[in-house]
Design an enzyme around this catalytic site. Structure first.
Site, mmCIF file in Angstrom:
data_model
loop_
_atom_site.group_PDB
_atom_site.id
_atom_site.type_symbol
_atom_site.label_atom_id
_atom_site.label_comp_id
_atom_site.label_asym_id
_atom_site.label_seq_id
_atom_site.Cartn_x
_atom_site.Cartn_y
_atom_site.Cartn_z
ATOM 1 N N HIS A 86 0.847 -1.207 0.000
ATOM 2 C CA HIS A 86 0.000 0.000 0.000
ATOM 3 C C HIS A 86 0.880 1.254 0.000
ATOM 4 O O HIS A 86 0.702 2.145 -0.829
ATOM 5 C CB HIS A 86 -0.935 0.002 1.216
ATOM 6 N N ASP A 143 5.894 21.033 -27.366
ATOM 7 C CA ASP A 143 5.968 19.731 -26.709
ATOM 8 C C ASP A 143 7.048 19.835 -25.640
ATOM 9 O O ASP A 143 7.584 20.911 -25.403
ATOM 10 C CB ASP A 143 6.310 18.613 -27.725
ATOM 11 N N TRP A 161 7.431 0.314 3.728
ATOM 12 C CA TRP A 161 7.837 1.011 2.492
ATOM 13 C C TRP A 161 9.255 1.537 2.597
ATOM 14 O O TRP A 161 9.867 1.844 1.595
ATOM 15 C CB TRP A 161 6.837 2.101 2.115
ATOM 16 N N SER A 213 12.961 6.281 -14.340
ATOM 17 C CA SER A 213 11.874 6.977 -15.009
ATOM 18 C C SER A 213 11.767 8.417 -14.505
ATOM 19 O O SER A 213 11.677 9.366 -15.295
ATOM 20 C CB SER A 213 10.570 6.213 -14.751
ATOM 21 N N SER A 214 11.810 8.571 -13.170
ATOM 22 C CA SER A 214 11.650 9.916 -12.601
ATOM 23 C C SER A 214 12.830 10.819 -12.938
ATOM 24 O O SER A 214 12.664 12.009 -13.182
ATOM 25 C CB SER A 214 11.503 9.836 -11.083
ATOM 26 N N HIS A 245 12.861 12.449 2.874
ATOM 27 C CA HIS A 245 12.153 13.675 3.229
ATOM 28 C C HIS A 245 11.939 14.625 2.067
ATOM 29 O O HIS A 245 10.815 15.098 1.881
ATOM 30 C CB HIS A 245 12.713 14.409 4.437
ATOM 31 N N GLU A 298 11.415 13.711 -0.672
ATOM 32 C CA GLU A 298 10.331 12.974 -1.308
ATOM 33 C C GLU A 298 8.953 13.517 -0.889
ATOM 34 O O GLU A 298 8.048 13.646 -1.714
ATOM 35 C CB GLU A 298 10.463 11.494 -0.905
ATOM 36 N N TYR A 354 8.212 16.482 -0.112
ATOM 37 C CA TYR A 354 7.955 17.730 -0.827
ATOM 38 C C TYR A 354 7.832 17.504 -2.321
ATOM 39 O O TYR A 354 7.133 18.250 -3.004
ATOM 40 C CB TYR A 354 9.013 18.771 -0.453
ATOM 41 N N SER A 386 -2.251 26.962 -6.288
ATOM 42 C CA SER A 386 -1.972 28.359 -6.649
ATOM 43 C C SER A 386 -2.531 28.721 -8.027
ATOM 44 O O SER A 386 -2.669 29.894 -8.344
ATOM 45 C CB SER A 386 -0.460 28.624 -6.634
ATOM 46 N N HIS A 407 14.986 14.021 11.032
ATOM 47 C CA HIS A 407 13.851 14.068 11.961
ATOM 48 C C HIS A 407 13.009 12.793 11.856
ATOM 49 O O HIS A 407 12.139 12.566 12.673
ATOM 50 C CB HIS A 407 13.020 15.345 11.827
ATOM 51 N N HIS A 408 13.300 11.973 10.840
ATOM 52 C CA HIS A 408 12.681 10.643 10.786
ATOM 53 C C HIS A 408 13.431 9.650 11.670
ATOM 54 O O HIS A 408 13.037 8.500 11.784
ATOM 55 C CB HIS A 408 12.666 10.117 9.350
ATOM 56 N N THR A 421 6.132 27.313 4.495
ATOM 57 C CA THR A 421 4.858 26.624 4.300
ATOM 58 C C THR A 421 3.721 27.499 4.827
ATOM 59 O O THR A 421 2.666 27.627 4.193
ATOM 60 C CB THR A 421 4.870 25.269 5.027
ATOM 61 N N LYS A 434 2.803 30.245 2.423
ATOM 62 C CA LYS A 434 1.900 29.799 1.362
ATOM 63 C C LYS A 434 0.452 29.782 1.851
ATOM 64 O O LYS A 434 -0.452 30.290 1.177
ATOM 65 C CB LYS A 434 2.292 28.398 0.897
ATOM 66 N N ARG A 481 2.180 1.831 15.004
ATOM 67 C CA ARG A 481 1.793 1.580 13.616
ATOM 68 C C ARG A 481 2.253 0.182 13.199
ATOM 69 O O ARG A 481 3.068 -0.444 13.874
ATOM 70 C CB ARG A 481 2.384 2.644 12.707
#
Lengths: 326, 549
Positions: free
Chosen positions: B76, B105, B141, B173-174, B257, B259, B261, B272, B306-307, B332, B335, B454
């Site tokens: 998941h 293009d 994950w 790919s990314s 991290h 990731e 964002y 926006s 921080h993880h 943040t 925004k 968890r």
């Protein structure tokens, strides 16, 4: 109707707030009731952060709702433009500066509380206990080489220094009432501490450690000095049973009737100490399944106690007809 | 218009209904392929979530086995992150960036097609792992060793290897996609479109692409080392042979991290774009919004540990990462305040895209604020790895990213397909999803504070634990219904062709993609107007209104 609506909304809000306060103690709106100084001080930091974030939350959501209601289209055409405001430098500075100040206050308070959370009281002479996370049980080693499985006995009010280690995968030590988590990482030695009030506190492994992660529970029993001393001298009498309940029964069932692991109640290996010891220390992998080396760090005494316990209480004690499963 | 251009190509097998999609190098078609494929995996990953919530609805439930729960949970998370949120945003970016900057293009159309096909391949590899020896990957994950190593009681079999291979392919790919976006944005903007006249979504994609380039190599390195450990007997992450598990955690979160964002900045960009159009106003503080995007991207590379607050890092490191994580809250917040100010004195029109955008602000605020608790590391020691975290990141990634991309789908659907999604079904979709989402994830904050960790397949507590879990599971069912309503809406609009035909610019929007037809012709634009502001279409409308006919 129009006039009744605000008072109705107000009544509902008051009711909700009251319910919220009433359940706050145990409803999960704050961390569980602390029973150790480090947990208390974490709670203080939590309340400070909660105060600021709740205020910001209410401010942001209220502004959003008020603007949504106040500036809704009310049937104006799409082509009708709103005020063509491009920005406002002073506002930008204000809503940059205020969060900076708030965050600085939070960070400052964290540093102020940190010594009370991170380090045990300096004057205390702590009791050193090793917490070893295993797939899938917690093992506790006491200063006089006593040992327990699953339940940690400590004298209430004493400062306890925990050395948290693991021989297999990452586990995470967490008794919510006694402070924060700390990972038990293979190859590393981590330290944490608590000073528990009298009582019994439950927790469980907080880092995914495999298939029985959910079963890896722990209880800390903070008891009188006498009860603690009594355990340190009498542990040999119960360690066999503790190991069976805390380690073997997780997979093989309470009576050895089988579960995730095979049924072993009628297995004659239970009566052969040397064979049993080999499997406990080295694990086993074969076509019928596999078993981790759960006892790789156990002493001879413990193996003997377990062997005696299973021979007496488990062997041939499961209900007749118990099937052997895989 | 469109028909004439297509007829200009020589007729051949490539023009077949299916074949033309298989061989396409058109950024619009590739974008639609990305989005459609991501939505398929969104449904699949959602079904996995429903399985988990069913298992957790009541204590000591036996709906899933322990083994399969861990597989379902791992798949998941991996699916939603790597096969849904990142690629659907890549899909939007593919479709929109060339149109928004007035280009024909992407800079490298063939490379672009390769990116899509690699994404599809990576996804298929991941989902084939259900059939691997030993089942799918089941180490979560982030796949921390030694649980993800190839030992009998950790991750034997090939599920974990499929997971690694899949992530390698998806990373490739990314990376290719990111290079393509950067080159396109830097070189192919319409005449007059300076950086300060660029749509904010394009700003977001520029930063998204840069972050991908910086962060993904760390992931590639980590999983390559893991693969070597698993297959050729190295021991980078096996402590008993001198390896270090904490090293993996650093490498993983150095990717992990940014990731977050990567998954949310493009959505910020969409919000926006949507808010001003439905508030009939310009965005409040264009420069503040654009520069805060860059600020967030920069600081997102300095907060990874921080993880890892519960790994026993030295207090000095914990302190650094607390402060850097708090710093990121400032841009943040900028925004959020600018978005709210954008609604001030507007003519707010509550079409479905706007509802999703407003809900995004409300929900993302919640996810952002619960993040402050996690930055304050002693508090994190309490709530880390509990359901509080699960609630927090779903407020960010579902309340944030998913609500944002649904808003984006309703907004740009007419441009993609020439037909509007149905507004009435859209509103049902929105309200069901909003209610279901909050029912599902709000109680999880409380569960975490009560001590529910968890990734457990079951729990034995009754009482309030059971009540919160049951509410959460019911909420997930409501979300499932909401997604069904969305799929019916899509079916009705595109397959039954009941959707109202959209003109070039059904929303009276601001940006260049609305200058061309809906859907646009293969070459996008016959002519591109000279861009004189960040709202070229409004300028055009005003000029037309001023000219006496």
């Amino acid at each position: 109707m129009r006039r009744k609506l605000p008072s109705l909304v107000l009544a509902v809000l008051v009711a909700l707030a009251t319910a919220g306060v009433a359940t706050a103690a145990n409803g999960g709106f704050t961390p569980v009731e602390p029973a150790s100084p480090n947990a208390h001080h974490i709670q203080h930091a939590y309340y400070l952060v909660l105060g600021f974030t709740a205020a910001i939350f209410v401010l942001v959501e209220t502004l959003l709702v008020v603007f949504v209601v106040k500036y809704r289209s009310r049937g104006r055409a799409r082509a009708v433009e709103g005020a063509q405001v491009l920005g406002h430098t002073r506002l930008e500075l204000i809503w940059t500066a205020i969060p900076v100040v708030i965050l600085a206050i939070i960070a400052g308070f964290v540093f102020y509380e940190l010594p009370n959370i991170d380090s045990a009281p300096a004057a205390a002479d702590p009791i050193h206990i090793t917490v070893e996370g295993h797939q899938y049980y917690w093992q506790f080693d006491y200063p006089n080489h006593a040992r327990s499985i699953g339940t940690l006995h400590v004298p209430a009010g004493a400062v306890v220094d925990l050395k948290v280690v693991s021989p297999d995968v990452i586990h995470s030590w967490w008794i919510p009432a006694l402070g924060g988590k700390l990972q038990a990482i293979p190859g590393r030695i981590n330290h944490t501490w608590f000073k528990a009030d009298t009582g019994s506190y439950d927790g469980q492994c907080a880092e995914l450690c495999g298939v029985f992660h959910a079963s890896m529970r722990a209880t800390v029993r903070a008891e009188s000095q006498q009860a603690y001393q009594h355990y340190l001298t009498s542990w040999r009498g119960t360690i066999g049973k503790q190991i069976w309940n805390g380690v073997c029964a997780t997979c093989h069932g309470n009576l050895g009737q089988g579960g995730y692991g095979i049924a072993i109640a009628n297995n004659s290996l239970l009566t052969q100490k040397s064979g049993l010891e080999g499997i406990l220390r080295n694990g086993f992998t074969g076509p019928g399944g596999a078993m981790p080396p759960v006892g790789e760090t156990w002493t001879q005494e413990e193996i003997d106690a377990l062997a005696a316990y299973v021979k007496k209480h488990i062997y041939k004690s499961a209900p007749v007809g118990a099937t052997s499963g895989g | 218009m469109a028909a004439r251009s297509e007829a200009a190509y020589p007729v051949g097998w490539k023009n077949g209904r299916v074949a033309s999609w298989l061989v396409t190098v058109d950024h619009k078609r590739i974008g639609i392929l990305y989005i459609a494929t991501s939505l398929v995996w969104f449904v699949a990953g959602g079904i996995l979530a429903l399985l988990m919530r069913t298992q957790l609805a009541t204590p000591n439930e036996a709906f899933l086995t322990k083994n399969s729960y861990n597989e379902v949970m791992t798949m998941h998370g991996t699916t939603m992150i790597f096969l849904v949120v990142i690629p659907i945003l890549a899909g939007f970016a593919n479709f929109l960036v060339p149109l928004m900057i007035g280009a024909r293009d992407m800079a490298f159309p063939r490379l672009n097609a390769l990116s899509y096909w690699l994404f599809l391949l990576g996804g298929i590899i991941l989902w084939l792992s259900w059939f691997a020896k030993g089942g799918a990957a089941h180490a979560g994950w982030w796949s921390y060793p030694t649980l993800s190593e190839n030992f009998p009681f950790t991750s034997p079999g090939h599920g974990q290897d499929y997971w690694i291979l899949s992530l390698h392919v998806l990373t490739l790919s990314s990376l290719l996609g990111a290079i393509n976006f950067i080159v396109t944005i830097h070189n192919m903007r319409a005449p007059g479109m300076t950086w300060m006249r660029m749509p904010l979504f394009v700003w977001a994609i520029e930063t998204y692409a840069i972050l991908l380039l910086v962060a993904l190599p760390a992931l590639s390195a980590a999983i390559t080392l893991l693969l070597l450990d698993r297959t050729v007997g190295t021991h980078f992450f096996i402590p008993s042979d001198g390896g270090s598990i904490v090293l993996y955690q650093h490498l993983f979160w150095f990717f992990g991290h940014p990731e977050v964002y990567i998954m949310v900045l493009p959505v910020f960009g969409m919000i926006s774009e949507i808010l001003p159009v439905f508030a009939r106003k310009p965005i409040f503080g264009y420069k503040a919004v654009a520069f805060s995007t860059i600020g967030i991207a920069f600081f997102s590379m300095l907060v990874w540990a921080h993880h890892m607050f519960t790994t026993g890092l030295p207090v000095g490191l914990d302190s650094f990462f607390m402060i850097s994580s708090m710093v990121i809250a400032v841009p943040t917040g900028i925004k959020i305040f600018n978005w709210i100010a954008t609604t001030w004195r507007g003519n707010l029109i509550f079409d479905t895209p706007m509802l999703f955008a407003l809900a995004f602000i409300a929900l993302f605020t919640m996810g952002g604020l619960s993040g402050i608790f996690l930055a304050a590391f002693p508090v994190d020691w309490q709530v880390n790895d509990s359901y509080y975290i699960v609630a927090h990141f779903h407020y960010v990634l579902f309340g944030g990213s998913a609500f944002g991309f649904f808003g984006g789908l309703y907004y740009w659907w007419p441009k993609m397909f020439g037909r509007m999604l149905d507004e009435r079904l859209g509103k049902w979709h929105f309200w069901l999803l909003f209610v279901g989402f909050n029912l599902t994830f709000l109680p999880q904050h409380m569960l975490g504070l009560l001590g529910m960790v968890r990734r457990i397949y079951t729990y034995h507590h009754g009482g309030i634990w059971e009540a919160y879990n049951l509410i959460s599971s019911i909420g997930s069912g409501v979300m499932g219904v909401a997604i069904l309503v969305f799929l019916i809406n899509v079916w009705r609009t595109n397959v039954f062709r009941k959707g109202v035909r959209a003109g070039n610019d059904p929303w009276l929007a601001d940006t260049l993609e609305w200058y061309t037809t809906s859907p646009p012709p293969p070459h996008n634009f016959d002519t591109v107007p000279y861009v004189t502001s960040a709202r070229p279409l409004r300028d055009l409308r005003r000029r037309l209104a001023e000219q006496p006919q």
